[in-house]
Design an enzyme around this catalytic site. Structure first.
Site, short mmCIF file in Angstrom:
data_model
loop_
_atom_site.label_atom_id
_atom_site.label_comp_id
_atom_site.label_asym_id
_atom_site.label_seq_id
_atom_site.Cartn_x
_atom_site.Cartn_y
_atom_site.Cartn_z
CB THR A 15 17.80 2.74 17.92
OG1 THR A 15 18.08 3.77 18.84
CG2 THR A 15 16.60 3.14 17.10
CB SER A 62 24.83 1.96 23.07
OG SER A 62 24.79 3.21 22.43
CB THR A 93 23.94 4.88 16.60
OG1 THR A 93 22.92 5.68 17.22
CG2 THR A 93 23.32 3.97 15.57
CG ASP A 94 23.30 7.52 21.48
OD1 ASP A 94 23.17 8.03 20.35
OD2 ASP A 94 22.42 7.57 22.36
N1 ASP Z 1 20.33 5.82 22.25
C1 ASP Z 1 20.42 4.77 21.25
C2 ASP Z 1 21.57 3.85 21.64
O1 ASP Z 1 22.69 4.23 21.49
C3 ASP Z 1 20.65 5.35 19.89
C4 ASP Z 1 20.73 4.34 18.76
O2 ASP Z 1 20.84 3.16 18.92
O3 ASP Z 1 20.64 4.81 17.58
O4 ASP Z 1 21.34 2.76 22.11
#
Ligand code: ASP
Length: 330
Positions: A15, A62, A93-94
């Protein structure tokens, strides 16, 4: 005169570099150079903390990360280890906690910080948490500490203890069954138990390679162990994690499942569905029975580190999975 510090950024998308598509969904820009430019623009003054280079690993959400990406991160850290004071991995973050766990398992003898960070809000937005997380990750990467960490909001979490606990709070990560490794306030304060940087020139040992064919199963009331026959009959499946109740309790009726798994030499690890749960499988008859039938206790460890250990162990020490699960988390 103090020498300038050097940080290597390993770029993995997330993100932090995402943009809104016409349908309103978020995705990484198709062009990887524009994605890297977004990261650089998050904070042009990062060089006041350290000189840095960016190495491209992947430009992905991710959610799409695979063990092949982990291997690329691991090999890049090995290759560049002597050239930099620390490493920052920018990552979605995922699955950040899974990547942090995988690095903790596959890198041995780490004498410098490897810091994962990202953001909940795209880096190009004024309200984004990207700038602050990136700046703090850089600050941590040049400190006299060693190990894999996640830096997010005010928290510093050991890579082998992290879990994503909120999909929207800026304080997205928590330590599972452990205190945080440090906290970010005006200063960065690390706990005394955190390992110190090794100052002498040294190398690390890395062992890339993870088995991705594992299966994680969550118990629900009334679940039928016969439904799991397909797992036992599928030779592709190399290991199973059961997310059991409470202290690692599994309903009666799983006897034949455990016996067949044992006959197939299929490790079955049991963890708790409780976010901060530890297994204590001797406590109740329903846990003890599973233990007697060959279940391996996950103890106080997060699902993320259990997955990483199982995936790594199946490739590197398939006959010593239990020993690996019981080994110290660093
Ligand atoms: N879907 C995103 C990822 O994991 C969520 C994030 O980065 O906060 O790439």
């Amino acid at each position: 005169m103090n020498e300038r510090k050097r940080v290597l950024v390993l770029f993995c998308g997330g993100t932090i570099v995402m943009e809104e598509k016409p349908d309103g969904s978020l995705a990484v820009p198709e062009d990887k150079d524009s994605a890297i430019e977004i990261l650089r623009n998050c904070e042009p003054k990062l060089t006041t903390i350290a000189d840095y280079d960016i190495e491209f690993i992947a430009n992905i959400d991710s959610t799409n990360i695979t063990p092949a990406d982990w291997d690329r991160i691991i090999m890049k850290i090995k290759e560049k280890y002597r050239e930099y004071d620390g490493f920052v991995i920018t990552h979605g973050t995922d699955t950040m906690a899974y990547t942090a766990a995988a690095l903790s398992v596959a890198i041995n003898g780490l004498g410098k910080p490897v810091v994962l960070t990202g953001s909940q809000i795209p880096g190009g937005r004024i309200e984004s948490d990207a700038r602050r997380n990136l700046v703090n990750a850089f600050r941590l990467a040049i400190m006299d500490i060693a190990g894999v960490f996640i830096v997010f909001d005010e928290r510093i979490i050991l890579g082998s203890r992290a879990t994503k606990a909120s999909e929207s709070r800026l304080d997205a990560f928590q330590s599972v069954n452990s205190e945080d490794a440090g906290e970010i306030s005006i200063d960065i304060k690390m706990k005394d138990w955190v390992k110190k940087r090794i100052r002498e020139t040294h190398d690390i040992e890395v062992s890339p390679g993870f088995e991705s064919d594992i299966f994680v199963y969550t118990l629900s009331p009334g679940c039928d162990p016969n439904d799991l026959e397909f797992l036992l009959n599928n030779e592709e499946i190399k290991g199973i994690i059961i997310r059991a109740y409470g202290t690692g309790n599994i309903p009666y009726g799983f006897e034949s499942f455990f016996k067949k798994a044992r006959a197939r030499n299929l490790p079955v690890i049991v963890t708790s569905q409780c976010l901060h749960g530890k297994t204590l499988m001797h406590l109740y008859d329903v846990g003890r029975k599973a233990l007697e039938l060959g279940a391996i206790e996950g103890h106080e460890q997060s699902l993320e580190i259990l997955c990483a250990k199982l995936m790594w162990g199946l490739r590197h020490c398939p006959d010593r999975i239990e020993e690996l699960i019981n080994a110290e988390n660093y």
